[in-house]
Design an enzyme around this catalytic site. Structure first.
Site, mmCIF file in Angstrom:
data_model
loop_
_atom_site.group_PDB
_atom_site.id
_atom_site.type_symbol
_atom_site.label_atom_id
_atom_site.label_comp_id
_atom_site.label_asym_id
_atom_site.label_seq_id
_atom_site.Cartn_x
_atom_site.Cartn_y
_atom_site.Cartn_z
ATOM 1 N N TYR A 1 2.222 -32.508 -27.462
ATOM 2 C CA TYR A 1 0.898 -31.917 -27.661
ATOM 3 C C TYR A 1 -0.068 -32.345 -26.562
ATOM 4 C CZ TYR A 1 -0.588 -36.504 -29.403
ATOM 5 O OH TYR A 1 -0.870 -37.829 -29.499
ATOM 6 N N ARG B 1 -6.237 0.289 -8.513
ATOM 7 C CA ARG B 1 -5.723 -1.076 -8.698
ATOM 8 C C ARG B 1 -6.279 -1.611 -10.004
ATOM 9 N NH1 ARG B 1 -9.371 -3.085 -3.679
ATOM 10 N NH2 ARG B 1 -11.292 -2.291 -4.519
ATOM 11 N N MET C 1 -4.752 -7.617 9.261
ATOM 12 C CA MET C 1 -4.155 -6.730 10.259
ATOM 13 C C MET C 1 -5.048 -5.516 10.456
ATOM 14 S SD MET C 1 -0.203 -7.206 9.401
ATOM 15 C CE MET C 1 -0.526 -6.681 7.762
ATOM 16 N N LYS D 1 0.833 -1.200 0.000
ATOM 17 C CA LYS D 1 0.000 0.000 0.000
ATOM 18 C C LYS D 1 0.872 1.255 0.000
ATOM 19 C CE LYS D 1 -3.906 -0.085 2.148
ATOM 20 N NZ LYS D 1 -4.330 -0.712 3.387
ATOM 21 N N HIS E 1 -20.229 -28.830 -1.688
ATOM 22 C CA HIS E 1 -20.711 -29.922 -2.539
ATOM 23 C C HIS E 1 -21.336 -29.382 -3.812
ATOM 24 C CE1 HIS E 1 -23.726 -32.953 -3.799
ATOM 25 N NE2 HIS E 1 -22.743 -33.782 -3.527
ATOM 26 N N SER F 1 0.731 -41.839 -26.076
ATOM 27 C CA SER F 1 -0.276 -40.867 -25.659
ATOM 28 C C SER F 1 -0.698 -41.231 -24.242
ATOM 29 C CB SER F 1 -1.475 -40.900 -26.599
ATOM 30 O OG SER F 1 -2.421 -39.957 -26.163
ATOM 31 N N CYS G 1 -4.122 -37.584 -23.863
ATOM 32 C CA CYS G 1 -5.489 -37.544 -24.384
ATOM 33 C C CYS G 1 -6.519 -37.792 -23.285
ATOM 34 C CB CYS G 1 -5.675 -38.511 -25.536
ATOM 35 S SG CYS G 1 -5.424 -40.229 -25.057
ATOM 36 N N ARG H 1 -2.977 2.796 8.870
ATOM 37 C CA ARG H 1 -3.287 1.535 8.193
ATOM 38 C C ARG H 1 -2.065 0.646 8.095
ATOM 39 N NH1 ARG H 1 -7.794 2.372 4.534
ATOM 40 N NH2 ARG H 1 -8.475 4.535 4.678
ATOM 41 N N GLY I 1 -7.645 -7.869 5.362
ATOM 42 C CA GLY I 1 -8.410 -8.034 6.602
ATOM 43 C C GLY I 1 -7.648 -8.688 7.737
#
Ligand code: PEP
Ligand code: MG
Length: 952
Positions: A925, A351, A118, A37, A473, A837, A905, A107, A116
């Protein structure tokens, strides 16, 4: 307050170490010393931007303080005061001045962002005297008392260790007494009373009075911020993020500015480009005479930033100019916070802004065109996930904006799985499954989901839950099945009562059956339908440009898994350079072919036995000595008769001949669609029972027929015979049973038929003057001898076709590496394979010892949810285990055959993290589903760029 007065007047000693930097003394490169900062604020200040004046106390000072028994290092306090006085001189305000008080924020700011973790203190400098100054300056008593009570609350908790609950309960009581809900409902008088109560709480709980002296406030606040570096939550966060514990935090002391000092004040947030569309225009909101918090609390309706042009034209043009400068400076779209205090503009933060997928791609390409960034940077600006999103159906941004204006935005939850889903809200999985099966569009809404809901989730377009995070889930399953998901929306104000069948959000109650729209890319939940955009790749011009750049950068080839000509054509349109896997069994599953396939399978064992006996008799005769010739001739005749008279042999030959013709047509189509690009065709792989009627069903049917006394019927006989064969072919673990090359060894005629069909299809194309490059792949090899046996047989077939054709027919033979033994003995296997492959689906199953079908249904998702495994290894390649085998296979294989071509593959071939691994492991590839080809092109480019970065 003798001590602080004394400190206040202490002279600055001239030869001490520098602990404090004014914002105009630092720059962006000084993150180690000034924290992120502080370095950012310095950079903005030096760029000539109107940043509220302030200074940074270094991370080094923090380290010295902590190492020094919590004492400021020598000279630090004096330098702090010196810097403060310079800020005072610049602003004309003074800390503690009742007429024109300077208020500051204190700050924390470490080298790495620890959001969040400190502490931050606002409005420091307030006491009963300066408060009056603030009232006079703002003309707003309510605001001043509110600022003061917030200051006491924050300072009391953070610096003086008073538990938050003591303040909260007083605040709640004050609201209750007046029958109010919001903090903002409290009047100046209420707040004044609270200030007194808060001070009393501090005295009671901390055993000392709330400090009135602003210098003491400042000193204590700095100590508290230093100390918060070692708070348990900061410690835990660093452990989780691998941030070293010895860096320390810097402390930023910044003048407070207020946007609520009248109609010539205000506060806003704006982007230098439209973060939704990527359009080059200033985009944002502004509120006159208000604080940022008022906007968040929803008590003030913001206006569009463009309106500022009329109300504060000078501020508007200055802000536009600053935005442009910041964008040029940071070479990216900026998200800026600003405040106007009495007509003076202050930049509070800037930012790089978050953006939608469409905006990310558009901006990256346009910024390259504007000369702002290079092609490489443009490629790094777009996330592979953006490409996925861009090719998914999405809501029209204009239609969403309209829905918001109509108040149809109900809530915002977690954007757990991207895409857009509109449908009727349904609250039980069973009902969702039933309606979904009947073709109705539904969104399953649950408080949270569990494994019993999966059938409903699969049938739904999307899933909305009140509870749960990114690995809940609902989120995990939705991503697994490509469903849209918004999770954890209770934080956005959504409450679900799935038993009663309704949810409430945004002040509305939505009952079962009402249409809702969920945006899994942003987490928004809307009432009613919203217009959808069905993307067309060929119309995504910016994406096409970007992927063109990706192709210039990447080393990995990008191929596709495609079984049919239409998929092959789609893959080529998406940019695939070959087919890495054509699964021939999919052709067998087509309905009209299944009877033929079954005939082939049912006759395979007996047919093979007799045909092998016949060829053994032929061989015997060829090498026989004269004396035994007659005997051998007789044996051959017998074998010939047995074969000729066998129904099985006849069925087997017929079925193979017919399938051979059909397969030739299949391969012709796929090879033609590939226009001469390499096309890997895999020989039959799955266990044969997959093509046969179910054993259990046949058992039930024959038992019932017996009970009805129908054993004499033709149908019973047929079914009983079928049951016998199917029973004989049953396996305990078919995935580890008779499949892959094992089939080719036991029933070689099937492979022979396929190879003949491939080469004849290829010949057909060559004769038409087209190109064709088939590569024949033998699956599931574990021991080199398996490959050797199968390849020897198939080479004979290939030679026959070439001889018959009387011309060159190019082809290659290779194998899949999909069991650990193959990877470990890749050096031997490479003697007989021109390419490898990696079948990482099976390689993951066999390395972990998980049966994929069982694992994903039974425990794997819970594993991910509970953090036992970081990810589902069937989606993201497990580098430590499976990846290690891949590397061993690459090394050993290339030792034997340096030009061995190696690809992947398994489904991992379309996953960005796995693609990066493939790049690092030296594969040639990746091959993935056609729709993932664009993602893979970008991910492969990013992997190449990351390597260049690393080598720098
Ligand atoms: C694999 O095992 O990764 C593979 C591609 O083969 P299949 O999924 O068809 O078994
Ligand atoms: Mg496999």
């Amino acid at each position: 307050m003798a001590t602080t007065t004394q400190l206040n007047t202490q002279p600055l000693s001239s030869n001490t170490h520098k602990w404090v930097y004014l914002f105009n003394e630092g720059n962006a490169k000084m993150r180690d010393l000034l924290g992120g900062k502080g370095a950012g604020l310095s950079e903005m200040t030096n760029a000539g931007l109107p940043v509220p004046p302030g200074f940074t106390i270094t991370t080094e000072a923090c380290r010295a303080y902590l190492a020094n028994g919590k004492r400021f290092p020598e000279g630090m306090w004096e330098q702090t005061l010196d810097a403060l006085h310079k800020v005072e001189a610049e602003t004309g305000k003074r800390l503690g001045d009742p007429q024109n008080p300077l208020l500051v924020s204190v700050r924390s700011g470490a080298k790495f962002s620890m959001p969040g973790m400190m502490d931050t203190i606002l409005n420091l400098g307030l006491n009963s005297d300066t408060l009056q100054g603030l009232v006079k300056l703002t003309g707003n008593e309510r605001f001043a008392y509110d600022a003061y009570r917030r200051f006491i609350q924050l300072f009391g908790r953070i610096v003086m260790g008073v538990e938050a609950k003591h303040f909260d309960s007083l605040l709640d009581k004050a609201k209750e007494e007046k029958g109010m809900k919001l903090d903002t409902d409290l009047s100046a008088e209420d707040l004044q009373k609270l200030v007194e109560q808060f001070k009393a709480v501090v005295q009671r709980e901390a055993g000392r009075p709330f400090p009135d002296d602003p210098y003491e406030q400042l000193r204590l606040a700095i100590e508290a911020v230093f100390g918060s570096w070692n708070s348990p939550r900061a410690f835990a966060y660093r452990n989780a993020q691998d941030i070293p514990h010895d860096l320390g935090t810097a402390v930023n002391v910044v003048m407070m500015v207020f946007g609520n000092m009248g109609n010539d004040s205000g506060t806003g947030v704006a982007f230098t480009r439209n973060p939704a569309s990527g359009e080059r225009e200033m985009y944002g909101e502004f509120v006159v005479n208000a604080e940022g918090e008022d906007v968040v609390a929803g008590i003030r309706t913001p206006q569009k930033i463009s309106q500022l042009q009329e109300t504060m034209p000078e501020v508007y043009s200055r802000f536009g100019e600053i935005g442009q400068r910041l964008e040029n400076h940071y070479r990216d779209m900026q998200d800026m916070e600003f405040t106007v205090e009495r007509g003076k503009l202050y930049m509070l933060q800037t930012r790089s802004g978050k953006r939608t997928a469409a905006a990310a791609v558009k901006m990256a390409v346009e910024m390259e065109g504007e000369g702002l960034i290079s092609k490489e940077e443009a490629l790094q600006r777009v996330e592979p996930g953006h490409v996925v999103q861009l090719l998914l159906p999405r809501y029209d941004e204009g239609a969403k904006e309209q829905a918001r204006n109509e108040g149809r935005l109900l809530a915002k939850g977690l954007n757990a799985a991207p895409g857009a889903a509109t449908g009727r809200a349904i609250f039980t999985a069973d009902k969702a499954a039933e309606l979904g099966r009947n073709g109705e569009a539904v969104v399953l809404v649950r408080e949270e989901t569990n494994p019993e809901d999966v059938h409903g989730m699969i049938a739904a377009k999307g899933v909305l839950t009140a509870r749960g995070g990114a690995t809940s889930h609902a989120a995990v399953v939705a991503r697994q099945f490509g469903k849209v998901c918004v999770a954890g929306a209770e934080n956005g104000g959504l409450h679900v009562d799935d038993e009663a069948g309704y949810f409430t959000a945004g002040g509305r109650t939505v009952h079962e059956g009402e249409v809702i729209s969920i945006d899994g890319t942003t987490g928004e939940v809307f009432l009613g339908p919203i217009a959808l955009i069905e993307p067309k790749f060929e119309e995504e011009h910016d994406l096409i440009t970007l992927l063109g750049w990706a192709d210039e950068v990447r080393r990995l080839g990008v191929w596709a898994n495609a079984d049919y000509p239409r998929d092959a054509s789609k893959a080529v349109a998406f940019g695939a350079e070959g087919i890495g896997l054509c699964r021939t069994e999919h052709m067998f599953f087509e309905e009209e072919r299944l009877p033929l396939v079954r005939r082939m399978i049912l006759s395979a064992a007996e047919g093979t036995r007799l045909l092998e006996a016949l060829s053994a008799a032929r061989e015997e005769l060829e090498g026989v000595e004269e004396g035994r010739r007659a005997q051998a001739e007789e044996a051959l005749q017998k074998a010939q008769e047995a074969a000729d008279n066998s129904q099985a042999v006849q069925d087997y030959r017929d079925a193979l001949a017919q399938l051979g013709e059909i397969q030739q047509g299949d391969f012709y189509g796929v090879l033609k669609a590939m226009e001469g690009k390499p096309t890997v065709i895999r020989l039959l792989d799955p266990p044969l029972h997959e093509f046969l009627p179910s054993h259990d069903e046949l058992l039930v049917q024959t038992t019932e027929m017996r009970a009805r006394g129908e054993t004499e019927s033709e149908e019973y006989r047929r079914k009983a015979q079928l049951l016998e064969i199917v029973s004989g072919m049953r396996e305990q673990n078919p995935m580890l049973g008779l499949r892959g090359c094992r089939l080719g060894i036991l029933y070689p005629a099937i492979n022979e038929m396929q190879v003949r069909a491939i080469l004849q299809a290829s010949l057909q194309l060559l004769n038409e003057g087209l190109e064709s490059h088939p590569e024949i792949m033998i699956p599931l090899v574990g021991h080199v001898n398996e490959l050797k046996v199968v390849r020897d047989i198939l080479e004979d077939v290939a030679r026959e076709v070439v001889e018959e054709a009387g011309r060159e027919v190019p082809y290659k033979f290779g194998t899949m590496i999909e069991v650990p033994r193959a990877a470990l003995t890749a050096g031997q296997i490479a003697e007989y394979a021109e390419f490898f492959s990696y079948g990482t689906n099976d390689l993951t199953q066999t390395t972990y010892g998980y049966s994929r079908d069982d694992a994903e249904g039974k425990f794997l998702l819970q594993y991910v949810e509970r953090g036992v495994l970081p990810e589902n290894p069937f989606q993201v390649l497990d580098r430590e285990g499976v990846g290690r085998l891949v590397k061993i296979g690459v090394d050993e294989g290339r030792k034997t055959r340096p030009d061995l071509k190696i690809g992947i593959c398994g489904e991992h071939g379309g996953d960005p993290s796995s693609i990066q691994f493939c790049h690092q492991a030296g594969l040639d590839y990746v091959s993935c589903s056609p729709y993932r080809v664009p993602v893979a092109r970008l991910a492969a480019a990013q992997a190449a760029l990351a390597e260049v970065e690393k080598d720098k």
